[in-house]
Design a protein around this motif. Structure first.
Motif, PDB file in Angstrom:
ATOM      1  N   LEU A 167      50.477 -10.499 -17.506  1.00  0.00           N
ATOM      2  CA  LEU A 167      51.172  -9.506 -16.453  1.00  0.00           C
ATOM      3  C   LEU A 167      50.708  -8.272 -16.080  1.00  0.00           C
ATOM      4  CD1 LEU A 167      54.868 -10.861 -17.218  1.00  0.00           C
ATOM      5  CD2 LEU A 167      53.549 -11.345 -14.979  1.00  0.00           C
ATOM      6  N   VAL A 168      50.273  -7.413 -17.167  1.00  0.00           N
ATOM      7  CA  VAL A 168      49.823  -6.210 -16.989  1.00  0.00           C
ATOM      8  C   VAL A 168      48.333  -6.460 -16.346  1.00  0.00           C
ATOM      9  CG1 VAL A 168      48.803  -4.301 -18.270  1.00  0.00           C
ATOM     10  CG2 VAL A 168      50.925  -5.440 -19.019  1.00  0.00           C
ATOM     11  N   ALA A 169      47.224  -7.202 -16.738  1.00  0.00           N
ATOM     12  CA  ALA A 169      46.110  -7.610 -15.898  1.00  0.00           C
ATOM     13  C   ALA A 169      46.272  -8.010 -14.574  1.00  0.00           C
ATOM     14  CB  ALA A 169      45.539  -8.684 -16.873  1.00  0.00           C
ATOM     15  N   GLY A 170      47.475  -8.443 -14.258  1.00  0.00           N
ATOM     16  CA  GLY A 170      47.891  -8.796 -12.975  1.00  0.00           C
ATOM     17  C   GLY A 170      47.989  -7.805 -11.982  1.00  0.00           C
ATOM     18  N   LEU A 171      47.876  -6.201 -12.586  1.00  0.00           N
ATOM     19  CA  LEU A 171      47.899  -5.127 -11.793  1.00  0.00           C
ATOM     20  C   LEU A 171      46.761  -5.110 -10.810  1.00  0.00           C
ATOM     21  CD1 LEU A 171      49.679  -2.662 -14.423  1.00  0.00           C
ATOM     22  CD2 LEU A 171      50.676  -3.431 -12.063  1.00  0.00           C
ATOM     23  N   TRP A 172      45.654  -5.846 -11.166  1.00  0.00           N
ATOM     24  CA  TRP A 172      44.702  -5.794 -10.244  1.00  0.00           C
ATOM     25  C   TRP A 172      45.086  -6.025  -8.683  1.00  0.00           C
ATOM     26  CZ3 TRP A 172      43.316  -9.719  -6.790  1.00  0.00           C
ATOM     27  CH2 TRP A 172      43.824 -10.862  -7.048  1.00  0.00           C
ATOM     28  N   GLU A 173      46.099  -7.004  -8.499  1.00  0.00           N
ATOM     29  CA  GLU A 173      46.597  -7.126  -7.157  1.00  0.00           C
ATOM     30  C   GLU A 173      47.145  -6.106  -6.581  1.00  0.00           C
ATOM     31  OE1 GLU A 173      49.352 -10.574  -5.190  1.00  0.00           O
ATOM     32  OE2 GLU A 173      49.258 -10.301  -6.999  1.00  0.00           O
ATOM     33  N   ALA A 174      47.791  -5.231  -7.327  1.00  0.00           N
ATOM     34  CA  ALA A 174      48.194  -3.979  -6.688  1.00  0.00           C
ATOM     35  C   ALA A 174      47.380  -3.322  -6.042  1.00  0.00           C
ATOM     36  CB  ALA A 174      49.190  -3.143  -7.710  1.00  0.00           C
ATOM     37  N   ASP A 175      46.225  -2.908  -6.800  1.00  0.00           N
ATOM     38  CA  ASP A 175      45.163  -2.083  -6.517  1.00  0.00           C
ATOM     39  C   ASP A 175      44.424  -2.596  -5.215  1.00  0.00           C
ATOM     40  OD1 ASP A 175      45.156  -0.137  -8.389  1.00  0.00           O
ATOM     41  OD2 ASP A 175      44.061  -1.360  -9.663  1.00  0.00           O
ATOM     42  N   PHE A 176      44.543  -4.164  -5.488  1.00  0.00           N
ATOM     43  CA  PHE A 176      43.811  -4.988  -4.180  1.00  0.00           C
ATOM     44  C   PHE A 176      44.765  -4.616  -2.700  1.00  0.00           C
ATOM     45  CE2 PHE A 176      43.381  -8.887  -1.368  1.00  0.00           C
ATOM     46  CZ  PHE A 176      42.022  -8.624  -1.228  1.00  0.00           C
ATOM     47  N   LEU A 177      45.868  -4.729  -3.007  1.00  0.00           N
ATOM     48  CA  LEU A 177      46.984  -4.672  -1.596  1.00  0.00           C
ATOM     49  C   LEU A 177      47.025  -3.319  -1.308  1.00  0.00           C
ATOM     50  CD1 LEU A 177      49.750  -6.825  -3.101  1.00  0.00           C
ATOM     51  CD2 LEU A 177      48.446  -7.411  -1.189  1.00  0.00           C
ATOM     52  N   ILE A 178      46.967  -2.114  -2.096  1.00  0.00           N
ATOM     53  CA  ILE A 178      46.696  -0.981  -1.428  1.00  0.00           C
ATOM     54  C   ILE A 178      45.683  -0.796  -0.613  1.00  0.00           C
ATOM     55  CG2 ILE A 178      46.044   1.660  -2.259  1.00  0.00           C
ATOM     56  CD1 ILE A 178      47.771   1.023  -5.111  1.00  0.00           C
ATOM     57  N   GLY A 179      44.291  -1.318  -0.924  1.00  0.00           N
ATOM     58  CA  GLY A 179      43.199  -1.249   0.119  1.00  0.00           C
ATOM     59  C   GLY A 179      43.452  -2.007   1.283  1.00  0.00           C
ATOM     60  N   SER A 180      44.316  -3.054   1.177  1.00  0.00           N
ATOM     61  CA  SER A 180      44.516  -3.931   2.352  1.00  0.00           C
ATOM     62  C   SER A 180      45.457  -3.083   3.165  1.00  0.00           C
ATOM     63  CB  SER A 180      45.240  -5.431   2.011  1.00  0.00           C
ATOM     64  OG  SER A 180      44.250  -6.073   1.167  1.00  0.00           O
ATOM     65  N   ALA A 181      46.600  -2.626   2.575  1.00  0.00           N
ATOM     66  CA  ALA A 181      47.663  -1.762   3.254  1.00  0.00           C
ATOM     67  C   ALA A 181      46.853  -0.811   4.237  1.00  0.00           C
ATOM     68  CB  ALA A 181      48.626  -1.241   2.454  1.00  0.00           C
TER      69      ALA A 181
END
Length: 277
Positions: A167-181
């Motif tokens: 779940l902590v490693a899943g924070l990669w998605e948050a970084d990816f979504l920031i770029g997308s936003a």
């Protein structure tokens, strides 16, 4: 008034007479002791196929009166499954189906650090498959003649370290979504940005709970629950509220919202690393 504990136990044992039902658990706020007089009572009906929903429907009428009924398995979607919304003695009581073999499979995946969020109506983030063992860990068992549910519940009381790390490693998605936003800002696409921000908030809340070794089984109140965890980023909830308050069609405000949540993601990553030490 809510059903008494004795009444709930009696009802649970009546449910055991339905072919396919192997156990009944009390979930939700009542199991946690945070309920009020207005709270629904959630009963998990753990079953193995085939579940006799015909007989279950007859029992629903017996305890809740004419007009009461239940669904077939799967009618509420692949992860909520099915059940019935009843009123027993004037109190709302929800019967929720849980396929016991599926619960075991989800626990086995959680132990190995495997998880996914699944599309399900009413769950904008998606249903995490570890919901099943998590809700059993947080429940109170009312009827379990073979002891199978209690054995699994005791194991699930210890949050799996591999799941926490995943779940902590899943924070990669948050970084990816920031770029997308950020790519949608110039168009003033507030709907898309809001979707990215919501997903980021959910990913952060789950990462914080995982790092703290706590089950998070409901999107509702997830940010507030994460904010109360020891070691969570300072003022996590009010800062997250400020993120969403800034979402409108103005590119400047959209950029501000993304900047705010980017800071929270960084602090969440650091907080999770500290908790996992």
């Amino acid at each position: 008034m809510a059903l008494t504990d004795t009444g709930l136990t009696d009802l649970a044992h009546r449910l055991l007479t339905v072919p396919g039902v192997i156990g009944v658990v009390l979930g939700g706020s009542r199991a946690r002791g945070t309920h009020t007089e207005d709270s629904d009572t959630d009963l998990g009906l753990y079953y193995r196929t085939p579940l006799d929903t015909g007989r279950l429907g007859e029992l629903a009428v017996e305890v809740a009166g004419p007009g009461a009924g239940v669904t077939a398995t799967g009618d509420w979607g692949p992860w909520v499954d099915g059940g019935g919304w009843l009123r027993i003695d004037g109190h709302p009581v929800d019967w929720l189906y849980r396929d016991t073999d599926r619960v075991h499979r989800c626990w086995a995946d959680a132990e190995q650090g495997r998880y996914a969020f699944h599309v399900q109506a009413g769950h904008p983030l998606g249903v995490p498959d570890f919901l099943y063992p998590g809700e059993l860990a947080l429940s109170r068992i009312l009827a379990d003649p073979t002891g199978e549910l209690e054995r699994l519940r005791r194991r699930a009381l210890v949050f799996p370290r591999p799941l926490a790390e995943a779940l902590v490693a899943g924070l990669w998605e948050a970084d990816f979504l920031i770029g997308s936003a950020r790519k949608a800002v110039s168009r003033g696409d507030s709907a898309y940005v809001a979707g990215c921000l919501f997903r980021i908030a959910g990913v952060c809340a789950h990462a914080l709970h995982g790092a703290a070794g706590r089950w998070l089984i409901n999107e509702k109140g997830a940010v507030a629950a994460a904010a109360m965890l020891p070691g969570a980023p300072e003022r996590f909830k009010p800062r997250m509220d400020a993120v969403f308050a800034a979402v409108d069609g103005d590119p400047v405000r959209l950029s501000s919202a993304i900047d705010l949540i980017a800071d929270l993601v960084l602090e969440t990553t650091d907080a999770c690393a500290m908790m996992l030490r």
